[in-house]
Write a protein that holds these residues in place. Structure first.
Motif, PDB file in Angstrom:
ATOM      1  N   MET A  97       1.971  26.007  -0.895  1.00 62.20           N
ATOM      2  CA  MET A  97       1.422  25.000   0.018  1.00 62.20           C
ATOM      3  C   MET A  97       0.161  24.320  -0.515  1.00 62.20           C
ATOM      4  O   MET A  97      -0.661  23.817   0.239  1.00 62.20           O
ATOM      5  N   LYS A  98      -0.004  24.296  -1.836  1.00 63.06           N
ATOM      6  CA  LYS A  98      -1.058  23.495  -2.452  1.00 63.06           C
ATOM      7  C   LYS A  98      -0.555  22.061  -2.472  1.00 63.06           C
ATOM      8  O   LYS A  98       0.591  21.796  -2.816  1.00 63.06           O
ATOM      9  N   THR A  99      -1.394  21.107  -2.102  1.00 63.84           N
ATOM     10  CA  THR A  99      -0.985  19.715  -1.997  1.00 63.84           C
ATOM     11  C   THR A  99      -1.888  18.840  -2.852  1.00 63.84           C
ATOM     12  O   THR A  99      -3.102  19.049  -2.904  1.00 63.84           O
ATOM     13  N   VAL A 100      -1.269  17.878  -3.531  1.00 61.39           N
ATOM     14  CA  VAL A 100      -2.003  16.856  -4.267  1.00 61.39           C
ATOM     15  C   VAL A 100      -1.477  15.500  -3.807  1.00 61.39           C
ATOM     16  O   VAL A 100      -0.302  15.362  -3.487  1.00 61.39           O
ATOM     17  N   SER A 101      -2.374  14.518  -3.748  1.00 61.85           N
ATOM     18  CA  SER A 101      -1.943  13.172  -3.378  1.00 61.85           C
ATOM     19  C   SER A 101      -2.938  12.160  -3.928  1.00 61.85           C
ATOM     20  O   SER A 101      -4.093  12.491  -4.208  1.00 61.85           O
ATOM     21  N   ASN A 102      -2.464  10.937  -4.088  1.00 68.56           N
ATOM     22  CA  ASN A 102      -3.321   9.858  -4.562  1.00 68.56           C
ATOM     23  C   ASN A 102      -2.674   8.534  -4.174  1.00 68.56           C
ATOM     24  O   ASN A 102      -1.450   8.424  -4.103  1.00 68.56           O
TER      25      ASN A 102
ATOM     26  N   GLU B 110       0.850  -1.190   0.000  1.00 64.53           N
ATOM     27  CA  GLU B 110       0.000   0.000   0.000  1.00 64.53           C
ATOM     28  C   GLU B 110       0.880   1.233   0.000  1.00 64.53           C
ATOM     29  O   GLU B 110       1.946   1.234   0.614  1.00 64.53           O
ATOM     30  N   GLY B 111       0.433   2.282  -0.662  1.00 60.12           N
ATOM     31  CA  GLY B 111       1.217   3.500  -0.661  1.00 60.12           C
ATOM     32  C   GLY B 111       0.502   4.647  -1.323  1.00 60.12           C
ATOM     33  O   GLY B 111      -0.634   4.512  -1.786  1.00 60.12           O
ATOM     34  N   ARG B 112       1.194   5.761  -1.344  1.00 65.50           N
ATOM     35  CA  ARG B 112       0.643   6.955  -1.998  1.00 65.50           C
ATOM     36  C   ARG B 112       1.778   7.794  -2.534  1.00 65.50           C
ATOM     37  O   ARG B 112       2.914   7.723  -2.066  1.00 65.50           O
ATOM     38  N   ILE B 113       1.457   8.602  -3.528  1.00 68.63           N
ATOM     39  CA  ILE B 113       2.381   9.589  -4.087  1.00 68.63           C
ATOM     40  C   ILE B 113       1.762  10.957  -3.828  1.00 68.63           C
ATOM     41  O   ILE B 113       0.530  11.114  -3.914  1.00 68.63           O
ATOM     42  N   PHE B 114       2.593  11.917  -3.462  1.00 73.61           N
ATOM     43  CA  PHE B 114       2.048  13.235  -3.135  1.00 73.61           C
ATOM     44  C   PHE B 114       3.058  14.327  -3.455  1.00 73.61           C
ATOM     45  O   PHE B 114       4.243  14.051  -3.643  1.00 73.61           O
ATOM     46  N   GLY B 115       2.550  15.547  -3.542  1.00 75.46           N
ATOM     47  CA  GLY B 115       3.397  16.687  -3.851  1.00 75.46           C
ATOM     48  C   GLY B 115       2.840  17.962  -3.253  1.00 75.46           C
ATOM     49  O   GLY B 115       1.633  18.089  -3.043  1.00 75.46           O
ATOM     50  N   THR B 116       3.740  18.923  -2.982  1.00 77.64           N
ATOM     51  CA  THR B 116       3.366  20.228  -2.443  1.00 77.64           C
ATOM     52  C   THR B 116       4.179  21.283  -3.173  1.00 77.64           C
ATOM     53  O   THR B 116       5.368  21.094  -3.408  1.00 77.64           O
TER      54      THR B 116
END
Length: 176
Positions: free
Chosen positions: A88-93, A78-84
């Motif tokens: 300070m806008k953040t996206v993740s999935n 299990e995991g996720r990838i994310f960015g900021t």
């Protein structure tokens, strides 16, 4: 007897030639833009499948996870990838497992263009803690506004648009 030695020799030469041809292929080359990251237990390779990476468009990511000690691919993790970004806008999935061994996929939609600090968190199963990779930066290019379905066209500003309007009468010089 001499004929069988000749056949064996020709087969050996053919096998070596095929091996040289296969070695010259790109099968062993990592995908363009692939990053290799490590955590305590995992070796993670990540690369964007969507090129170029643009804002306001889905960017698909391919993530390969292997055990650091054994080198075996990790299935069922299990995991996720994310960015900021700097605002300070953040996206993740989350990462979705594919049919390939140790391969996961995900997509992100970046809301603005610019540099984004990216990372991946992963664990072998739900009873373990998530291990985070080192951050990397990803340059996200700007895209068209949503709903713009026209093909972008570039127009050149002519010199006549900058100069004052000239009428045919004003170009004549008075005769002395």
């Amino acid at each position: 007897m001499m004929l069988t030695h000749a056949r064996r020799f020709s087969r050996a030469v053919a096998a070596v030639a095929v091996g040289v041809l296969l070695a010259g292929c790109d099968a062993g080359r990592p995908p363009l833009g692939e990053l290799r990251l490590r955590t305590e237990d995992f070796t993670i390779r990540v690369s964007p499948e969507t090129r170029p990476t643009r804002a306001l468009e889905p960017v698909y990511w391919r993530v390969l996870v292997h055990d650091t000690k054994t080198g075996l691919p990790i299935q069922g993790g299990e995991g996720r990838i994310f960015g900021t970004n700097k605002d300070m806008k953040t996206v993740s999935n989350g990462l979705e497992e594919t049919g390939e061994l140790g391969t996961y996929r995900s997509n992100l939609m970046f809301v603005t263009a610019g540099m984004w600090a990216m990372a991946i968190q992963f664990r072998r199963d739900s009873v373990q803690i998530l291990q985070k990779t080192q951050d990397w930066t990803q340059d996200i290019l700007s895209a068209d506004e949503p709903g713009n379905i026209q093909t972008p066209t570039s127009t050149r500003v002519s010199d006549s648009a900058k100069a004052p309007a000239v009428t045919p009468d004003s170009t004549r010089k008075p005769v002395p």
